[in-house]
Design a protein around this motif. Sequence first.
Motif, short mmCIF file in Angstrom:
data_model
loop_
_atom_site.label_atom_id
_atom_site.label_comp_id
_atom_site.label_asym_id
_atom_site.label_seq_id
_atom_site.Cartn_x
_atom_site.Cartn_y
_atom_site.Cartn_z
N ASP A 189 72.69 -84.99 1.57
CA ASP A 189 73.06 -86.31 2.09
C ASP A 189 71.81 -87.14 2.36
OD1 ASP A 189 74.98 -88.26 3.38
OD2 ASP A 189 73.77 -87.75 5.13
N LEU A 190 70.79 -86.51 2.93
CA LEU A 190 69.54 -87.22 3.23
C LEU A 190 68.88 -87.68 1.93
CD1 LEU A 190 67.46 -88.08 5.37
CD2 LEU A 190 66.39 -85.83 5.09
N ARG A 191 68.93 -86.85 0.91
CA ARG A 191 68.33 -87.21 -0.38
C ARG A 191 69.03 -88.43 -0.97
NH1 ARG A 191 68.60 -82.66 -2.75
NH2 ARG A 191 66.41 -82.08 -2.62
N LEU A 192 70.35 -88.45 -0.89
CA LEU A 192 71.11 -89.55 -1.47
C LEU A 192 70.92 -90.84 -0.68
CD1 LEU A 192 74.46 -87.71 -2.28
CD2 LEU A 192 72.70 -88.44 -3.90
N ARG A 193 70.78 -90.72 0.66
CA ARG A 193 70.63 -91.91 1.49
C ARG A 193 69.21 -92.46 1.46
NH1 ARG A 193 71.39 -91.25 6.98
NH2 ARG A 193 71.29 -88.99 6.88
N ASN A 194 68.25 -91.63 1.19
CA ASN A 194 66.86 -92.07 1.24
C ASN A 194 66.09 -91.51 0.03
OD1 ASN A 194 64.65 -93.38 2.18
ND2 ASN A 194 64.28 -92.05 3.91
N PRO A 195 66.48 -91.94 -1.19
CA PRO A 195 65.89 -91.35 -2.38
C PRO A 195 64.39 -91.59 -2.54
CG PRO A 195 67.16 -93.31 -2.94
CD PRO A 195 67.43 -92.99 -1.50
N VAL A 196 63.87 -92.69 -2.02
CA VAL A 196 62.45 -92.99 -2.19
C VAL A 196 61.59 -91.88 -1.60
CG1 VAL A 196 60.58 -94.56 -1.55
CG2 VAL A 196 62.78 -95.47 -2.28
N CYS A 197 61.95 -91.40 -0.41
CA CYS A 197 61.16 -90.38 0.27
C CYS A 197 61.20 -89.04 -0.46
CB CYS A 197 61.62 -90.20 1.72
SG CYS A 197 61.04 -91.52 2.80
N ASP A 198 62.14 -88.88 -1.39
CA ASP A 198 62.24 -87.62 -2.10
C ASP A 198 61.43 -87.62 -3.39
OD1 ASP A 198 63.61 -85.66 -0.75
OD2 ASP A 198 65.06 -85.38 -2.35
N ARG A 199 60.82 -88.74 -3.72
CA ARG A 199 60.00 -88.78 -4.93
C ARG A 199 58.76 -87.91 -4.74
NH1 ARG A 199 60.10 -95.34 -5.85
NH2 ARG A 199 62.34 -95.53 -6.13
N GLN A 200 58.20 -87.51 -5.86
CA GLN A 200 57.03 -86.63 -5.82
C GLN A 200 55.75 -87.41 -6.11
OE1 GLN A 200 57.27 -83.02 -5.20
NE2 GLN A 200 59.17 -83.90 -4.43
N VAL B 52 53.72 -83.06 -4.31
CA VAL B 52 54.28 -83.02 -2.96
C VAL B 52 55.31 -84.13 -2.81
CG1 VAL B 52 52.18 -82.07 -1.94
CG2 VAL B 52 52.51 -84.55 -1.99
N SER B 53 56.27 -83.92 -1.92
CA SER B 53 57.26 -84.94 -1.61
C SER B 53 56.61 -86.06 -0.80
CB SER B 53 58.41 -84.32 -0.81
OG SER B 53 59.28 -85.32 -0.33
N LEU B 54 56.99 -87.31 -1.08
CA LEU B 54 56.44 -88.44 -0.34
C LEU B 54 56.69 -88.30 1.16
CD1 LEU B 54 57.28 -91.59 -2.50
CD2 LEU B 54 55.18 -90.25 -2.46
N ARG B 55 57.85 -87.78 1.52
CA ARG B 55 58.17 -87.69 2.94
C ARG B 55 57.33 -86.63 3.65
NH1 ARG B 55 64.27 -85.14 2.99
NH2 ARG B 55 63.88 -83.32 1.69
N ASN B 56 56.64 -85.80 2.87
CA ASN B 56 55.79 -84.77 3.46
C ASN B 56 54.37 -85.28 3.73
OD1 ASN B 56 55.53 -82.16 4.45
ND2 ASN B 56 54.77 -81.34 2.52
N ILE B 57 54.07 -86.51 3.30
CA ILE B 57 52.74 -87.09 3.51
C ILE B 57 52.76 -87.96 4.76
CG2 ILE B 57 50.93 -88.56 2.54
CD1 ILE B 57 52.09 -88.01 -0.24
N LEU B 58 51.93 -87.59 5.75
CA LEU B 58 51.81 -88.41 6.96
C LEU B 58 50.87 -89.59 6.71
CD1 LEU B 58 52.73 -85.52 8.04
CD2 LEU B 58 51.76 -86.25 10.22
N TYR B 59 49.67 -89.28 6.24
CA TYR B 59 48.73 -90.33 5.89
C TYR B 59 47.62 -89.76 5.01
CZ TYR B 59 45.84 -88.49 9.79
OH TYR B 59 45.10 -87.70 10.64
N VAL B 60 46.88 -90.68 4.40
CA VAL B 60 45.76 -90.31 3.55
C VAL B 60 44.51 -90.96 4.13
CG1 VAL B 60 44.84 -90.24 1.20
CG2 VAL B 60 47.32 -90.37 1.57
N GLU B 61 43.45 -90.17 4.23
CA GLU B 61 42.18 -90.68 4.74
C GLU B 61 41.12 -90.51 3.67
OE1 GLU B 61 39.06 -89.91 8.46
OE2 GLU B 61 40.72 -88.51 8.10
N ILE B 62 40.31 -91.55 3.46
CA ILE B 62 39.22 -91.46 2.49
C ILE B 62 37.90 -91.30 3.24
CG2 ILE B 62 39.06 -93.98 2.36
CD1 ILE B 62 38.39 -91.64 -0.58
N ILE B 63 37.14 -90.27 2.91
CA ILE B 63 35.82 -90.03 3.51
C ILE B 63 34.83 -89.97 2.36
CG2 ILE B 63 34.39 -88.49 4.90
CD1 ILE B 63 36.91 -87.51 6.28
#
Length: 250
Positions: free
Chosen positions: A125-136, A148-159
Amino acid sequence: MDIALCEDNIGECNAISAMLEQYSVEHMPAELTYQAFRNADALLRCRRERGRNFDLYLLDILMEGLNGMELARTLRAEGDRGRIVFLTSSPDFALGAFSVNAAGYLLKPITRGTLFETLNAAEEDLRLRNPVCDRQFTIRTPGALRSVSLRNILYVEIIGHTPYFHLCGEIVRGSEMRVAFNKAMEPLLQTGCFFRPHRSFLVNARHVSSFSAKALMMDDDSIVPVARQRAAEAKAAYLDALLQEERLRG
């Protein structure tokens, strides 16, 4: 999938929590989180403080104080559209479940099989309601490519020229970039879920627990700076991302 378990019987609460842990390991490692509450007031207080709804609510019906049905009515009255499943020792509450648009109920004692079926349905149900976050998204690391799933990414830092991907439960070091950070992160920016509060950070709006003019507090308690010259733009992008998520949730 972000789950709230509300059960006032400590034995049953512990048993269900253990099954949630098993499900996380076997089915969706690092992508399932849950919090257990012993009463309705504690759950409501946590939900209001964090400023974000849970995806799934497992609610015991017979609790002291505010019972599970009353708790569900409060959630709906506050605009919460999360999936609700009641935990009960009697099927007599089935009609009440429909009045709050609940997904159903589980009869106690809760078994691994019935709980896992419920979690599978909630995940779909979550996948169908929020498909963007399920993209890889593919992370290029020094040793390999990792999806990785988009919803599994908190943030990206560049050093320097190296991106560090802060995921749920781990940090992945990417390969040194040969293009500008903004260009490399364009696939994430185009989803509408991410925004740049600072030239060295790209943030997933879904994981922001609080926003100020100087910093963001993430839901893993880490802090991301907000550049002064980007504050207004970042706030607008953050609100746009939240509105997009609400539209996807319907």
